[in-house]
Design a protein around this motif. Structure first.
Motif, mmCIF file in Angstrom:
data_model
loop_
_atom_site.group_PDB
_atom_site.id
_atom_site.type_symbol
_atom_site.label_atom_id
_atom_site.label_comp_id
_atom_site.label_asym_id
_atom_site.label_seq_id
_atom_site.Cartn_x
_atom_site.Cartn_y
_atom_site.Cartn_z
ATOM 1 N N TYR A 104 20.593 42.124 51.271
ATOM 2 C CA TYR A 104 20.746 41.003 50.343
ATOM 3 C C TYR A 104 22.042 41.188 49.574
ATOM 4 C CZ TYR A 104 20.098 37.918 46.341
ATOM 5 O OH TYR A 104 20.284 36.956 45.386
ATOM 6 N N ARG A 106 24.828 38.957 46.673
ATOM 7 C CA ARG A 106 25.027 37.776 45.821
ATOM 8 C C ARG A 106 26.355 37.899 45.092
ATOM 9 N NH1 ARG A 106 21.091 35.617 40.893
ATOM 10 N NH2 ARG A 106 22.661 34.342 39.856
ATOM 11 N N ARG A 136 27.748 30.197 42.645
ATOM 12 C CA ARG A 136 26.960 31.325 43.118
ATOM 13 C C ARG A 136 26.707 31.161 44.614
ATOM 14 N NH1 ARG A 136 24.224 29.875 38.397
ATOM 15 N NH2 ARG A 136 22.457 28.980 39.530
ATOM 16 N N ALA A 138 24.661 33.413 47.915
ATOM 17 C CA ALA A 138 23.801 34.553 48.211
ATOM 18 C C ALA A 138 23.413 34.530 49.687
ATOM 19 C CB ALA A 138 22.545 34.527 47.343
#
Length: 292
Positions: A104, A106, A136, A138
């Protein structure tokens, strides 16, 4: 069987250790700070399997200011990034190795600009203006790969993954009310690659990858091929060609002050075009007398 822990970090403070500086000729103030850190735990088991878990993060702040008798202008730009990954590799004796991973990441960027103009006898010349944006992006990825042991004339590998991307863009100013846009794109992909050993001096490396978007199903076909030649024990020559699709793009818009603001966006093939590239790569390496 064994564990290893690695940690690293940086703190950068250019421009007078991060404090505000002043330029008397231009009337400018400025500040910029950057910090990042990463942590990795890796280990191996008695059966030959191995694993690692890693985390990273970074932050950056930049401030600029300008003032004179007519107006005052302040600008601040903040960037933050974080992520993590967990990987496990299982060895299957004579059947190669499988690797599974979950990751993951971001990234967030924000820009704010504040402008005050002092009028000189004409009221409409005075005013306060504000412009701000936040971006943003991600990605969540689950992936599995398997590679068979090399045989006399070939070696086979394949893999598959699920990927979820999200991008958010927010924009606010005195003249434009708060606007927010969000785009989510998920896709699955799979690939197969093969290596053919054509004698001692030549290796052919064909492969193909497929990406399929799930919200608005589209198939992206990406063939690739490479050649590695070893004319002697000191030289390696590599040639490769392939088609690649980029599902994360960088675009720009112009804010009320006339500045170009760049932002990251997820491409879905419908509202945002998925960029395609055809890449050619050539390289050579030499290893002799301790040089590489």
């Amino acid at each position: 069987k064994g564990l290893s822990l690695q940690a690293a970090g940086r703190f950068l403070f250019p421009q007078n250790f991060g404090s505000l500086i002043h330029n008397g000729q231009k009337g400018e103030d400025g500040k910029r700070l950057f910090v990042d850190a990463n942590l990795k735990l890796s280990g191996s088991l008695t059966n030959g399997d191995n694993f690692h878990v890693s985390f990273f993060g970074s932050g950056e702040q930049e401030y600029r200011g300008y003032a004179n008798k007519d107006y005052t202008f302040n600008s601040e730009n903040d960037n933050y990034q974080l992520g993590g990954n967990a990987t496990y590799t299982k060895r299957w004796n004579k059947h190669g190795a499988s690797t599974g991973s979950v990751s993951y990441s971001r990234f967030q960027s924000s820009i704010s600009e504040f402008y005050i103009k002092e009028g000189q006898g004409i009221s409409q010349d005075s005013g306060t203006y504000y412009n701000g944006s936040q971006n943003r992006i991600a990605e969540l990825r689950a992936r599995i790969d398997h590679e068979f042991p090399a045989r006399r004339i070939h070696r086979l590998g394949f893999g598959a993954a699920y990927v979820l991307n999200r991008s958010i863009l927010e924009f606010d100013s005195i003249s434009i009310p708060l606007a927010r846009g969000q785009n989510d794109v998920s896709r699955v992909n799979a690939y197969v690659k093969e290596e053919f050993f054509l004698g001692k001096y030549l290796t052919l490396q064909p492969g193909v990858k497929l990406d399929v978007t799930l919200e608005d199903p589209k198939v992206y076909f990406q063939p690739r091929v490479g050649i590695m030649a070893k004319p002697n024990k000191h030289w390696r020559i590599r040639l490769s060609w392939g088609i690649y699709y980029q599902f994360i793009t960088e675009n720009a818009f112009v804010d009320p002050f006339g500045n170009q603001v760049y932002f990251w966006q997820v491409a879905d093939g419908s509202r945002t075009y998925v960029q395609q590239s055809m890449q050619y790569v050539a390289g050579a390496s030499f290893n002799k007398w301790g040089l590489n």
